[in-house]
Write a protein that holds these residues in place. Structure first.
Motif, mmCIF file in Angstrom:
data_model
loop_
_atom_site.group_PDB
_atom_site.id
_atom_site.type_symbol
_atom_site.label_atom_id
_atom_site.label_comp_id
_atom_site.label_asym_id
_atom_site.label_seq_id
_atom_site.Cartn_x
_atom_site.Cartn_y
_atom_site.Cartn_z
ATOM 1 N N LEU A 47 0.821 -1.207 0.000
ATOM 2 C CA LEU A 47 0.000 0.000 0.000
ATOM 3 C C LEU A 47 0.854 1.256 0.000
ATOM 4 C CD1 LEU A 47 -2.799 1.280 0.154
ATOM 5 C CD2 LEU A 47 -2.695 1.091 2.632
ATOM 6 N N LEU A 48 1.927 1.253 0.787
ATOM 7 C CA LEU A 48 2.812 2.418 0.818
ATOM 8 C C LEU A 48 3.555 2.580 -0.505
ATOM 9 C CD1 LEU A 48 4.292 2.157 4.433
ATOM 10 C CD2 LEU A 48 2.490 3.683 3.609
ATOM 11 N N LEU A 49 3.972 1.467 -1.108
ATOM 12 C CA LEU A 49 4.662 1.550 -2.396
ATOM 13 C C LEU A 49 3.741 2.101 -3.481
ATOM 14 C CD1 LEU A 49 6.716 -1.784 -2.416
ATOM 15 C CD2 LEU A 49 7.552 0.539 -1.997
ATOM 16 N N VAL A 50 2.469 1.732 -3.426
ATOM 17 C CA VAL A 50 1.511 2.243 -4.408
ATOM 18 C C VAL A 50 1.149 3.699 -4.109
ATOM 19 C CG1 VAL A 50 -0.841 1.962 -5.288
ATOM 20 C CG2 VAL A 50 0.593 -0.040 -4.915
ATOM 21 N N ALA A 51 1.150 4.060 -2.816
ATOM 22 C CA ALA A 51 0.732 5.411 -2.436
ATOM 23 C C ALA A 51 1.675 6.479 -2.984
ATOM 24 C CB ALA A 51 0.646 5.519 -0.912
ATOM 25 N N VAL A 52 2.968 6.168 -3.097
ATOM 26 C CA VAL A 52 3.927 7.180 -3.560
ATOM 27 C C VAL A 52 3.632 7.631 -4.989
ATOM 28 C CG1 VAL A 52 6.358 7.629 -4.040
ATOM 29 C CG2 VAL A 52 5.709 6.425 -1.949
ATOM 30 N N PRO A 53 3.569 6.721 -5.987
ATOM 31 C CA PRO A 53 3.259 7.210 -7.341
ATOM 32 C C PRO A 53 1.853 7.781 -7.474
ATOM 33 C CG PRO A 53 3.294 4.812 -7.290
ATOM 34 C CD PRO A 53 3.833 5.272 -5.975
ATOM 35 N N VAL A 54 0.907 7.231 -6.696
ATOM 36 C CA VAL A 54 -0.461 7.743 -6.775
ATOM 37 C C VAL A 54 -0.529 9.194 -6.293
ATOM 38 C CG1 VAL A 54 -2.781 7.531 -5.795
ATOM 39 C CG2 VAL A 54 -1.586 5.508 -6.643
ATOM 40 N N THR A 55 0.135 9.484 -5.169
ATOM 41 C CA THR A 55 0.125 10.863 -4.676
ATOM 42 C C THR A 55 0.883 11.799 -5.617
ATOM 43 O OG1 THR A 55 2.041 10.280 -3.283
ATOM 44 C CG2 THR A 55 -0.131 10.244 -2.249
ATOM 45 N N ILE A 56 1.922 11.285 -6.281
ATOM 46 C CA ILE A 56 2.628 12.121 -7.265
ATOM 47 C C ILE A 56 1.701 12.472 -8.421
ATOM 48 C CG2 ILE A 56 4.478 12.119 -8.982
ATOM 49 C CD1 ILE A 56 6.166 10.519 -7.040
ATOM 50 N N LEU A 57 0.954 11.482 -8.925
ATOM 51 C CA LEU A 57 0.003 11.745 -10.009
ATOM 52 C C LEU A 57 -1.081 12.711 -9.569
ATOM 53 C CD1 LEU A 57 -0.411 8.174 -11.573
ATOM 54 C CD2 LEU A 57 0.869 10.124 -12.487
ATOM 55 N N ILE A 58 -1.573 12.535 -8.332
ATOM 56 C CA ILE A 58 -2.604 13.446 -7.828
ATOM 57 C C ILE A 58 -2.042 14.860 -7.728
ATOM 58 C CG2 ILE A 58 -4.006 14.020 -5.814
ATOM 59 C CD1 ILE A 58 -4.373 11.051 -5.330
ATOM 60 N N GLY A 59 -0.808 14.985 -7.221
ATOM 61 C CA GLY A 59 -0.197 16.307 -7.122
ATOM 62 C C GLY A 59 -0.009 16.953 -8.481
ATOM 63 N N VAL A 153 1.513 28.270 -7.136
ATOM 64 C CA VAL A 153 0.762 27.096 -7.581
ATOM 65 C C VAL A 153 1.565 25.826 -7.334
ATOM 66 C CG1 VAL A 153 -0.175 25.921 -9.602
ATOM 67 C CG2 VAL A 153 -0.601 28.360 -9.272
ATOM 68 N N THR A 154 2.857 25.873 -7.644
ATOM 69 C CA THR A 154 3.703 24.696 -7.453
ATOM 70 C C THR A 154 3.812 24.323 -5.981
ATOM 71 O OG1 THR A 154 5.003 25.271 -9.417
ATOM 72 C CG2 THR A 154 5.989 23.731 -7.858
ATOM 73 N N MET A 155 4.066 25.318 -5.128
ATOM 74 C CA MET A 155 4.204 25.046 -3.698
ATOM 75 C C MET A 155 2.897 24.538 -3.100
ATOM 76 S SD MET A 155 7.350 25.556 -3.027
ATOM 77 C CE MET A 155 7.282 25.549 -1.235
ATOM 78 N N SER A 156 1.783 25.122 -3.517
ATOM 79 C CA SER A 156 0.490 24.695 -2.989
ATOM 80 C C SER A 156 0.166 23.267 -3.418
ATOM 81 C CB SER A 156 -0.605 25.650 -3.478
ATOM 82 O OG SER A 156 -1.882 25.207 -3.069
ATOM 83 N N SER A 157 0.436 22.935 -4.666
ATOM 84 C CA SER A 157 0.161 21.581 -5.151
ATOM 85 C C SER A 157 1.074 20.566 -4.480
ATOM 86 C CB SER A 157 0.336 21.536 -6.670
ATOM 87 O OG SER A 157 -0.510 22.477 -7.306
ATOM 88 N N ALA A 158 2.357 20.924 -4.326
ATOM 89 C CA ALA A 158 3.285 20.017 -3.648
ATOM 90 C C ALA A 158 2.869 19.798 -2.198
ATOM 91 C CB ALA A 158 4.705 20.570 -3.718
ATOM 92 N N GLY A 159 2.425 20.855 -1.540
ATOM 93 C CA GLY A 159 1.963 20.717 -0.155
ATOM 94 C C GLY A 159 0.746 19.815 -0.053
ATOM 95 N N THR A 160 -0.159 19.925 -1.016
ATOM 96 C CA THR A 160 -1.333 19.055 -1.007
ATOM 97 C C THR A 160 -0.940 17.592 -1.200
ATOM 98 O OG1 THR A 160 -2.707 20.846 -1.900
ATOM 99 C CG2 THR A 160 -3.554 18.605 -2.095
ATOM 100 N N GLY A 161 -0.022 17.343 -2.149
ATOM 101 C CA GLY A 161 0.421 15.973 -2.380
ATOM 102 C C GLY A 161 1.147 15.385 -1.188
#
Length: 207
Positions: A47-59, A153-161
């Motif tokens: 789950l943690l391994l999948v969460a990393v790329p998923v959160t990157i895509l969401i960000g 925009v970049t900082m806000s999106s990175a913070g959300t991810g």
């Protein structure tokens, strides 16, 4: 000289060996709770391994969406300069939705084409009357908040991810701790039942 005390070495298992001991069918010491613990540990790692790329895509999706919104705002709004009609207060008040953080409302005048307009703008505390303040106007010539910059925009999106990733990691960690606590209680209860079966009268060993 006194006798030297030797500390008993502590056993440390590599995570892969630890997991194998709990999942391998040929292990005679493996209990049902060990197998459940191993399966849950494997699921948590996956789950943690999948969460990393998923959160990157969401960000990245959030960044693209916010960049598009900021581009629309920059196209719909225009920069202008306002002249303060009064001294800005020294104390920092609560900025409204169209005011920047740390700014104070002040009466000012600005021009939309050849037409002069007056109203409230937000300026740095302590500015004097006659000072020029950069503002943004909507299509009706009214002061509005400045569109977010690319960096914002970049900082806000990175913070959300990162916040989403931290929430997932914290949730998995909390679930793992609760699971370990429940399994330890079950193991202790099973051990006590087995001890009662072997020693039903509760006698103590005599050395």
């Amino acid at each position: 000289m006194g006798a030297t005390r030797h500390r008993r070495p502590r056993a440390h298992l590599h995570p892969a060996r630890w997991l194998g001991c709990r999942l391998r069918n040929g292990n005679p010491l493996r209990r049902g709770s060990d197998r459940a613990e191993g399966i849950c540990a494997l699921f948590a790692v996956l789950l943690l391994l999948v969460a990393v790329p998923v959160t990157i895509l969401i960000g990245l999706n959030i960044a693209a969406s916010r960049s598009s919104a900021a581009a629309r705002e920059r196209a719909e709004r225009q920069p202008a300069t306002a002249v303060l009609l009064a001294n800005a207060p020294d104390s920092i008040g609560v900025a409204a939705a169209d005011g920047a953080a740390g700014s104070v409302p002040v009466r000012a005048r600005w021009h939309v084409g050849d037409q002069a307009r007056t109203g409230t703008v937000y300026a740095t505390p302590g500015l004097h009357r006659g000072a020029q303040v950069p503002i943004w106007l909507d299509h009706r010539g009214r002061p509005v908040a400045a569109p977010p910059s690319t960096t914002q925009v970049t900082m806000s999106s990175a913070g959300t991810g990162l916040g989403l990733l931290f929430a997932i990691v914290a949730g998995v960690g909390a679930a793992w701790l609760v699971l370990r606590w429940l399994l330890d209680r079950a193991r202790l209860a099973a051990w006590e039942r087995e001890w009662r079966r072997v020693n039903p009268h509760g006698n103590h060993w005599v050395r």
